[in-house]
Design an enzyme around this catalytic site. Structure first.
Site, PDB file in Angstrom:
ATOM      1  N   PRO A  70       5.776   3.559  16.829  1.00  0.00           N
ATOM      2  CA  PRO A  70       5.231   2.221  16.003  1.00  0.00           C
ATOM      3  C   PRO A  70       5.441   1.428  16.954  1.00  0.00           C
ATOM      4  O   PRO A  70       6.329   0.702  17.481  1.00  0.00           O
ATOM      5  CB  PRO A  70       5.923   2.109  14.667  1.00  0.00           C
ATOM      6  CG  PRO A  70       7.304   2.289  15.231  1.00  0.00           C
ATOM      7  CD  PRO A  70       7.539   3.883  15.562  1.00  0.00           C
ATOM      8  N   CYS A  71       4.194   0.283  16.890  1.00  0.00           N
ATOM      9  CA  CYS A  71       4.077  -1.324  17.107  1.00  0.00           C
ATOM     10  C   CYS A  71       3.701  -2.022  16.876  1.00  0.00           C
ATOM     11  O   CYS A  71       3.617  -3.438  16.966  1.00  0.00           O
ATOM     12  CB  CYS A  71       2.708  -0.632  18.238  1.00  0.00           C
ATOM     13  SG  CYS A  71       1.284   0.334  18.623  1.00  0.00           S
ATOM     14  N   GLN A  72       4.230  -2.112  15.293  1.00  0.00           N
ATOM     15  CA  GLN A  72       3.174  -2.881  14.493  1.00  0.00           C
ATOM     16  C   GLN A  72       3.458  -4.573  14.934  1.00  0.00           C
ATOM     17  O   GLN A  72       3.251  -5.594  14.651  1.00  0.00           O
ATOM     18  CB  GLN A  72       3.516  -3.228  12.897  1.00  0.00           C
ATOM     19  CG  GLN A  72       2.320  -1.617  12.848  1.00  0.00           C
ATOM     20  CD  GLN A  72       3.296  -0.432  12.571  1.00  0.00           C
ATOM     21  OE1 GLN A  72       4.053  -0.263  13.580  1.00  0.00           O
ATOM     22  NE2 GLN A  72       2.901   0.810  11.671  1.00  0.00           N
ATOM     23  N   GLY A  73       5.391  -4.336  14.892  1.00  0.00           N
ATOM     24  CA  GLY A  73       6.265  -5.639  15.246  1.00  0.00           C
ATOM     25  C   GLY A  73       5.826  -6.652  15.868  1.00  0.00           C
ATOM     26  O   GLY A  73       6.028  -7.096  16.800  1.00  0.00           O
ATOM     27  N   PHE A  74       5.402  -5.600  17.047  1.00  0.00           N
ATOM     28  CA  PHE A  74       4.430  -6.688  18.337  1.00  0.00           C
ATOM     29  C   PHE A  74       2.610  -6.914  18.302  1.00  0.00           C
ATOM     30  O   PHE A  74       2.885  -7.787  19.455  1.00  0.00           O
ATOM     31  CB  PHE A  74       4.501  -5.157  19.479  1.00  0.00           C
ATOM     32  CG  PHE A  74       5.274  -4.837  20.638  1.00  0.00           C
ATOM     33  CD1 PHE A  74       6.636  -5.632  21.190  1.00  0.00           C
ATOM     34  CD2 PHE A  74       5.440  -3.477  19.694  1.00  0.00           C
ATOM     35  CE1 PHE A  74       7.929  -4.973  21.278  1.00  0.00           C
ATOM     36  CE2 PHE A  74       7.148  -2.666  20.150  1.00  0.00           C
ATOM     37  CZ  PHE A  74       8.060  -3.625  20.699  1.00  0.00           C
TER      38      PHE A  74
END
Length: 311
Positions: A70-74
């Site tokens: 996942p990449c939401q935190g970027f």
């Protein structure tokens, strides 16, 4: 090559790599139904656990590490990016695995939206991280329809190669075999070509030959747009967190939604591949998967390279 698989799900990527001749030596997923599906169809080497609870030292060495993250935190990359952000924990684990294990190659799959997060800065930072971990990296934006998959499915594939393998990438990314209008290649495979004769190939009582009764209400919204029989299927969808109702693509007859088996065939799973779990879980496992036949193309290249290395 030997392969470690992270975030394996039902095993679309792993099965394709395996069919190409590679050996999956260790796999992991947190979803109990996906793990049960994997064990029934692919192998018992999968570990059912939260990847954050796994001791990296217990994972075997391998030639290749594969998986998605996942990449939401970027989304605030470059301005407030913090690799310790809890939402990045799975990405951090993938990063730690390749940094510690130093496989010859890694393959990571993600949604195309990762390229636009932070106006492109997210993907740039991820590539930099992988580079700092000791890998040369390429990004490939692909539409699975261009590879003979009967589905319009856009994804980003990260290919990593350990730097001591030379200054150039020896992994040759598969070239498209199909196109919208042919143009020197074969035309895209349509959804009708893929599933129109499925009722003649399977029995009514066969596993997963059932589908959602969620009513059709054609409108310009994901999961509700009419399906064109003369085009590849719209993207087979998933609800990654297991919440909410089933979101199955409408059948092109306009009378119902795709069954679990039809969805799996469009994702190029073998027709005897059995999914375990309730209907929503089965749809989700299929929607989260990498199409098996595309994964096989990725795996064929690993086999080609391994033969060269062994000479």
């Amino acid at each position: 090559m030997t392969v470690i698989s992270l975030f394996s799900g039902a095993g679309g990527l792993d099965l394709g790599l395996q069919l190409a001749g590679n050996d999956i030596v260790w796999a992991n997923d947190i979803d109990a139904d996906a793990v049960a599906t994997y064990k029934m169809n692919i192998g018992r080497h999968i570990v059912h656990a939260d990847i954050k609870d796994i001791d990296v030292s217990t994972i075997p060495d391998a030639d290749v590490v594969v998986g998605g993250f996942p990449c939401q935190g970027f989304s605030m990359a470059n301005r407030k990016r913090d690799i310790s952000d809890e939402r990045n924990s799975l990405y951090t684990f993938f990063y730690r695995i390749i940094k510690v294990k130093q496989p010859k190659f890694f393959i990571a799959e993600n949604v195309k939206g990762i390229l636009s997060l932070g106006k492109g800065s997210v993907a740039e930072q991820i590539v930099k991280d992988f580079n700092d971990a000791g890998f040369r990296v390429e990004l490939h934006k692909v539409n699975m329809a261009d590879y003979g998959i009967p589905q319009h499915r856009e994804r980003v594939i990260f290919i990593g190669q350990r730097k001591d393998f030379g200054e150039k990438m020896i992994y040759e990314f598969p070239k498209p075999t199909h196109s919208r209008n042919g143009n020197g290649a074969r035309c895209w495979k349509t959804i009708k070509e893929a599933i129109d004769d499925l009722p003649q190939r399977i029995k009514k009582e066969d596993p997963n030959n059932c589908g959602s009764n969620y009513k059709l209400a054609p409108r310009n919204y994901t999961g509700h747009r009419p399906t064109d029989p003369d085009k590849p299927s719209p993207t087979i969808l998933a609800r990654g967190n297991g919440k909410g109702g089933v979101c199955a693509i409408p059948h092109y007859n306009g009378k119902r939604r795709l069954t679990i088996r039809e969805s799996a065939v469009i994702q190029t799973f073998p027709e005897d591949f059995v999914f375990i779990g309730k209907m929503g879980s089965c749809y989700r496992q299929i929607g989260n998967a990498v199409p098996v036949e595309f994964a096989k193309l990725l795996g064929n290249e690993l086999v080609r390279i391994e033969k060269i290395i062994s000479l």
